[in-house]
Write a protein that holds these residues in place. Structure first.
Motif, mmCIF file in Angstrom:
data_model
loop_
_atom_site.group_PDB
_atom_site.id
_atom_site.type_symbol
_atom_site.label_atom_id
_atom_site.label_comp_id
_atom_site.label_asym_id
_atom_site.label_seq_id
_atom_site.Cartn_x
_atom_site.Cartn_y
_atom_site.Cartn_z
ATOM 1 N N GLY A 1 0.838 -1.200 0.000
ATOM 2 C CA GLY A 1 0.000 0.000 0.000
ATOM 3 C C GLY A 1 0.868 1.244 0.000
ATOM 4 N N SER A 2 0.476 2.212 0.826
ATOM 5 C CA SER A 2 1.190 3.489 0.803
ATOM 6 C C SER A 2 2.385 3.462 1.756
ATOM 7 C CB SER A 2 0.215 4.607 1.182
ATOM 8 O OG SER A 2 0.832 5.538 2.017
ATOM 9 N N LEU A 3 3.554 3.804 1.207
ATOM 10 C CA LEU A 3 4.767 3.850 2.023
ATOM 11 C C LEU A 3 4.630 4.928 3.095
ATOM 12 C CD1 LEU A 3 7.703 2.934 2.496
ATOM 13 C CD2 LEU A 3 8.413 4.649 0.863
ATOM 14 N N GLN A 4 4.070 6.062 2.672
ATOM 15 C CA GLN A 4 3.834 7.177 3.601
ATOM 16 C C GLN A 4 2.997 6.697 4.784
ATOM 17 O OE1 GLN A 4 4.929 10.310 3.150
ATOM 18 N NE2 GLN A 4 3.540 11.708 4.179
ATOM 19 N N GLY A 5 1.948 5.937 4.480
ATOM 20 C CA GLY A 5 1.067 5.418 5.522
ATOM 21 C C GLY A 5 1.818 4.486 6.469
ATOM 22 N N MET A 6 2.687 3.651 5.911
ATOM 23 C CA MET A 6 3.466 2.729 6.746
ATOM 24 C C MET A 6 4.374 3.503 7.699
ATOM 25 S SD MET A 6 4.522 -0.167 3.941
ATOM 26 C CE MET A 6 4.961 -1.552 4.976
ATOM 27 N N CYS A 7 4.974 4.591 7.171
ATOM 28 C CA CYS A 7 5.874 5.404 7.996
ATOM 29 C C CYS A 7 5.096 6.090 9.109
ATOM 30 C CB CYS A 7 6.594 6.444 7.151
ATOM 31 S SG CYS A 7 7.678 5.702 5.936
ATOM 32 N N ILE A 8 3.900 6.567 8.780
ATOM 33 C CA ILE A 8 3.072 7.227 9.789
ATOM 34 C C ILE A 8 2.698 6.225 10.880
ATOM 35 C CG2 ILE A 8 0.825 8.330 10.183
ATOM 36 C CD1 ILE A 8 1.144 9.573 7.366
ATOM 37 N N ASP A 9 2.313 5.004 10.471
ATOM 38 C CA ASP A 9 1.989 3.958 11.457
ATOM 39 C C ASP A 9 3.166 3.680 12.372
ATOM 40 O OD1 ASP A 9 -0.527 3.720 10.492
ATOM 41 O OD2 ASP A 9 -0.139 1.926 9.277
ATOM 42 N N LEU A 10 4.349 3.678 11.758
ATOM 43 C CA LEU A 10 5.563 3.381 12.511
ATOM 44 C C LEU A 10 5.817 4.467 13.554
ATOM 45 C CD1 LEU A 10 7.561 1.103 12.386
ATOM 46 C CD2 LEU A 10 8.893 2.373 10.724
ATOM 47 N N LEU A 11 5.638 5.722 13.150
ATOM 48 C CA LEU A 11 5.825 6.830 14.095
ATOM 49 C C LEU A 11 4.774 6.763 15.202
ATOM 50 C CD1 LEU A 11 6.702 9.997 11.993
ATOM 51 C CD2 LEU A 11 8.179 8.734 13.553
ATOM 52 N N ARG A 12 3.564 6.345 14.825
ATOM 53 C CA ARG A 12 2.493 6.238 15.820
ATOM 54 C C ARG A 12 2.858 5.155 16.828
ATOM 55 N NH1 ARG A 12 -1.893 5.636 12.533
ATOM 56 N NH2 ARG A 12 -2.086 7.889 12.327
ATOM 57 N N LYS A 13 3.439 4.080 16.324
ATOM 58 C CA LYS A 13 3.826 2.954 17.174
ATOM 59 C C LYS A 13 4.835 3.381 18.248
ATOM 60 C CE LYS A 13 4.919 -1.897 16.177
ATOM 61 N NZ LYS A 13 5.371 -2.742 15.072
ATOM 62 N N VAL A 14 5.749 4.264 17.878
ATOM 63 C CA VAL A 14 6.735 4.718 18.865
ATOM 64 C C VAL A 14 6.267 5.993 19.565
ATOM 65 C CG1 VAL A 14 8.716 3.619 17.770
ATOM 66 C CG2 VAL A 14 8.075 5.923 17.090
ATOM 67 N N LYS A 15 4.983 6.309 19.396
ATOM 68 C CA LYS A 15 4.326 7.394 20.144
ATOM 69 C C LYS A 15 4.919 8.772 19.875
ATOM 70 C CE LYS A 15 2.522 4.326 23.587
ATOM 71 N NZ LYS A 15 3.096 3.321 24.429
ATOM 72 N N VAL A 16 5.211 9.038 18.612
ATOM 73 C CA VAL A 16 5.555 10.401 18.232
ATOM 74 C C VAL A 16 4.239 11.126 17.994
ATOM 75 C CG1 VAL A 16 6.554 11.833 16.390
ATOM 76 C CG2 VAL A 16 7.808 9.850 17.263
ATOM 77 N N PRO A 17 4.001 12.257 18.682
ATOM 78 C CA PRO A 17 2.726 12.951 18.500
ATOM 79 C C PRO A 17 2.580 13.511 17.079
ATOM 80 C CG PRO A 17 4.209 14.217 19.911
ATOM 81 C CD PRO A 17 4.862 12.898 19.673
ATOM 82 N N ALA A 18 1.356 13.599 16.608
ATOM 83 C CA ALA A 18 1.014 14.114 15.279
ATOM 84 C C ALA A 18 1.865 13.498 14.169
ATOM 85 C CB ALA A 18 1.142 15.635 15.230
ATOM 86 N N PRO A 19 1.865 12.161 14.061
ATOM 87 C CA PRO A 19 2.743 11.509 13.080
ATOM 88 C C PRO A 19 2.451 11.924 11.641
ATOM 89 C CG PRO A 19 1.175 9.933 13.991
ATOM 90 C CD PRO A 19 1.066 11.166 14.813
ATOM 91 N N GLU A 20 1.196 12.296 11.334
ATOM 92 C CA GLU A 20 0.844 12.629 9.942
ATOM 93 C C GLU A 20 1.653 13.819 9.438
ATOM 94 O OE1 GLU A 20 -1.336 12.231 12.351
ATOM 95 O OE2 GLU A 20 -2.558 10.495 11.793
ATOM 96 N N SER A 21 1.895 14.802 10.330
ATOM 97 C CA SER A 21 2.676 15.950 9.871
ATOM 98 C C SER A 21 4.156 15.747 10.173
ATOM 99 C CB SER A 21 2.173 17.229 10.539
ATOM 100 O OG SER A 21 2.342 17.133 11.931
#
Lengths: 326, 307
Positions: free
Chosen positions: A130-150
């Protein structure tokens, strides 16, 4: 004693040498240890004792051309990494075998966005779904970086120290590796952030069942998340023990010294205990036990020959003449 | 970002103005009288006086400077004493030849220098590294006038492979380009090598390898992008100066009809307006290139862009 099948990693007599103009330096000298599946092993020791070189040896990324793994076997999932080609190693790295470097500020490329760097383990191991961007955002969310989308489009210098460390951990765990080596992941962070990061690593481990080697010089960190401790001194492993045994009943005088030098809350002491002297120069290793010059229990024999590894009880061993019965 | 660029442009304009002022006074402080050079031996003192008046050389220096600035603001950089034509026009007629040679030398030096530098850093102490070091040493230490003469002697006179002077065919470009590129190749090789070595030793490169990034991407994407920052300064910034500076020598040796040779001839003929416009033009080129470098920096390095 666990069987071979349960080991994710086993080092057998690994020696890594640096060939410098001043002479040969055995940064890692005849090191053997094992890491079980899902286990968290702490590798502790002073700066310059060979912890980082040990981990780089496992990754087969010892700085070239000065450094070289001269002997030994590195069994990862029962396959000897020393026999692998560079291309085979590349496929393992960042996929089954991963590592987190100590200073997140310099371990990230300042000219590429965090997202671009997070995506690399996916891109170069054909794991993009799927989307690489989406995978990266999920990854940032997993390590609890706030506002991963931006945050995914930010550059590393726009991240705080704690966030950079989280992003770096995210890169390490992207493909749920079987073994994650964390080289002082909390050294650059303040205590509260460090605790959060350790908690996070523990959580992720719970989800992925990865094994972790935690490299640190901080015994408090080890106490928080490790199941077993390896103590390294001047390029050698001097003691290996389960975490409880290690704190209750340390065998090697160096381990005893390390534990005594940790301040304990509520206990008032005139002066915190310390180990006197300096570690030996890597260019002039003492002939006998390397700790002997600093050891208050040292006797004649200690200066003559290096002590063999002695099994004290199940899973607890030390290399010290005190435990060698003749 | 806009503020950053606006600041750079202001600094650039000020630099050009400052150089123009210095150039104006330095040339007029010289001892030689241009009028004496221009006149034929049998000219009368009256002729000399007329000519002096015509070029405004009889007025005090400060008035001459005022007139100069007034004319410059109208785009008039004075009239060539020698050709009796606007100095700017004289310069631009000769400029395409210099530009072509300069571009040829630019591409040769950048491609050779970068390739040698990167390959040397990737495999230190290899044959390429040794060759690169030898070439860099030679390029740094051999003056271009000597290299030019030796090239002519060897390829032109002894082997008769290449034309020794003039411009026309592609073959005419070989020797001047080589002669002009040697120093920049040396410079770029050394700089990109050391810069790449630093980058390859860095933690972010180790981290890229840990992630399993293939070596080609590690070198080009992670290491080279970082290593390029100091190299770009040299490539663009120093280059304007290098190209025009060495053009003077190289064009003279190979009788290349560019602005380098023009300025030498004009200098010997005391044709101040032409020499003056040459120096101002070079300043303009160097300052503009530096401006481009500053903007390219901002493009490559997000830390500048987000300031």
């Amino acid at each position: 004693m666990q069987t071979n099948q349960d080991n994710i990693l086993e080092l057998q007599n690994v020696t890594t040498t640096f060939f410098t103009k001043q002479g040969e330096v055995k940064a890692v000298d005849d090191v053997s240890f094992r890491v079980g599946k899902g286990e968290t092993v702490g590798l502790v020791g002073e700066s310059g004792c060979g912890k980082s070189v040990t981990s780089l040896s496992i990754m087969r990324l010892v700085p070239q051309p000065a450094g070289k793994i001269v002997s030994g076997k590195i069994l990862f999932r029962n396959e000897d990494l020393m026999q692998k080609t560079e291309e085979e190693m590349r496929h393992l790295r960042g996929d089954r075998l991963s590592m987190i470097l100590q200073d997140p500020m310099v371990a990230m490329n300042q000219l590429l966005t965090v997202g671009k760097q997070l995506g690399e383990p996916y891109v170069f191991h054909d794991k993009v779904k799927g989307s690489l961007q989406g995978m990266c955002i999920d990854l940032l969310r997993k390590v609890k970086v706030p506002a991963p989308e931006s945050r995914v489009n930010d550059y590393p210098f726009q991240f705080s120290g704690g966030m950079s460390q989280r992003a770096l951990i995210a890169m390490g765990i992207a493909n749920n590796p079987d073994l994650l080596i964390a080289d002082e992941p909390t050294t650059a962070l303040d205590v509260t952030i460090a605790t959060q990061v350790l908690k996070l690593m523990k959580e992720i481990q719970g989800e992925t069942n990865s094994s972790i080697i935690l490299i640190t010089h901080d015994l408090a960190t080890v106490a928080q998340i490790c199941t077993r401790v390896l103590v390294m001194y001047a390029g050698r492993i001097v003691e290996s023990a389960p975490i409880k045994t290690f704190y209750k009943n340390p065998a090697h005088p160096y381990s005893v010294g390390l534990i005594q030098s940790v301040p304990v809350l509520g206990r008032s002491v005139e002066r915190l205990a310390s180990i006197s002297g300096q570690p030996p120069s890597l260019f002039a290793m003492p002939e006998g036990c390397r700790f002997a010059p600093r050891c208050d229990k040292a006797h004649k024999k200690c200066f003559k020959a290096y002590p063999p590894k002695t099994q004290l009880e199940d899973d607890h061993s030390a290399a010290c003449w005190l435990y060698v019965k003749d | 970002m806009q503020g950053y660029i606006a600041k750079r442009i202001l600094i650039a304009i000020f630099t050009i103005f400052a150089v123009m002022t210095v150039v104006f006074f330095v040339f007029r402080l010289g001892p030689a009288d241009p009028v004496a050079v221009m006149l034929s031996p049998n000219a009368t003192p009256q002729d000399a006086e007329n000519l002096t008046k015509k070029f405004g050389l009889d007025k005090p220096l400060i008035i001459q400077y005022g007139n100069f600035l007034k004319n410059v603001s109208k785009g008039d950089f004075g009239t060539s004493f020698r050709f009796n034509e606007p100095a700017l026009k004289v310069l631009f007629e000769r400029f395409p030849a210099t530009l072509k040679l300069g571009l040829a030398a630019f591409f040769v030096s950048v491609s050779m220098g970068l390739c040698l530098g990167i390959l040397s850093a990737v495999k230190p102490d290899s044959i390429i590294d040794r060759l690169g070091r030898l070439l860099a040493l030679a390029g740094m230490s051999l003056p271009s006038f000597w290299v030019g003469v030796m090239l002519i002697l060897f390829f032109g006179v002894t082997l008769r492979w290449l034309p020794i002077a003039g411009r026309g065919t592609a073959m005419h470009y070989v020797m001047p380009t080589l002669c002009m590129s040697l120093y920049p190749i040396a410079l770029i090789t050394r700089l990109s090598r050391s810069s790449m070595l630093d980058a390859l030793k860095s933690d972010y490169v180790t981290m890229a390898r840990i992630k399993g990034v293939p070596e080609f991407y590690v070198i080009m994407l992670h290491a080279f992008k970082n290593a390029a920052i100091p190299v770009i300064t040299v490539i663009f910034g120093l280059f304007g100066a290098l190209m025009v500076g060495s053009a003077v020598v190289v064009e003279y040796i190979f009788s290349w009809p560019g602005i380098g040779r023009l300025v030498m001839e004009s200098y010997f003929a005391r044709d101040y307006p032409v020499v003056q416009i040459f120096v101002i033009f070079v300043t303009f080129v160097v300052v503009s290139l530096n401006l481009i470098v500053d903007i390219v920096y901002a493009y490559i390095d997000p830390r500048i862009r987000y300031q």
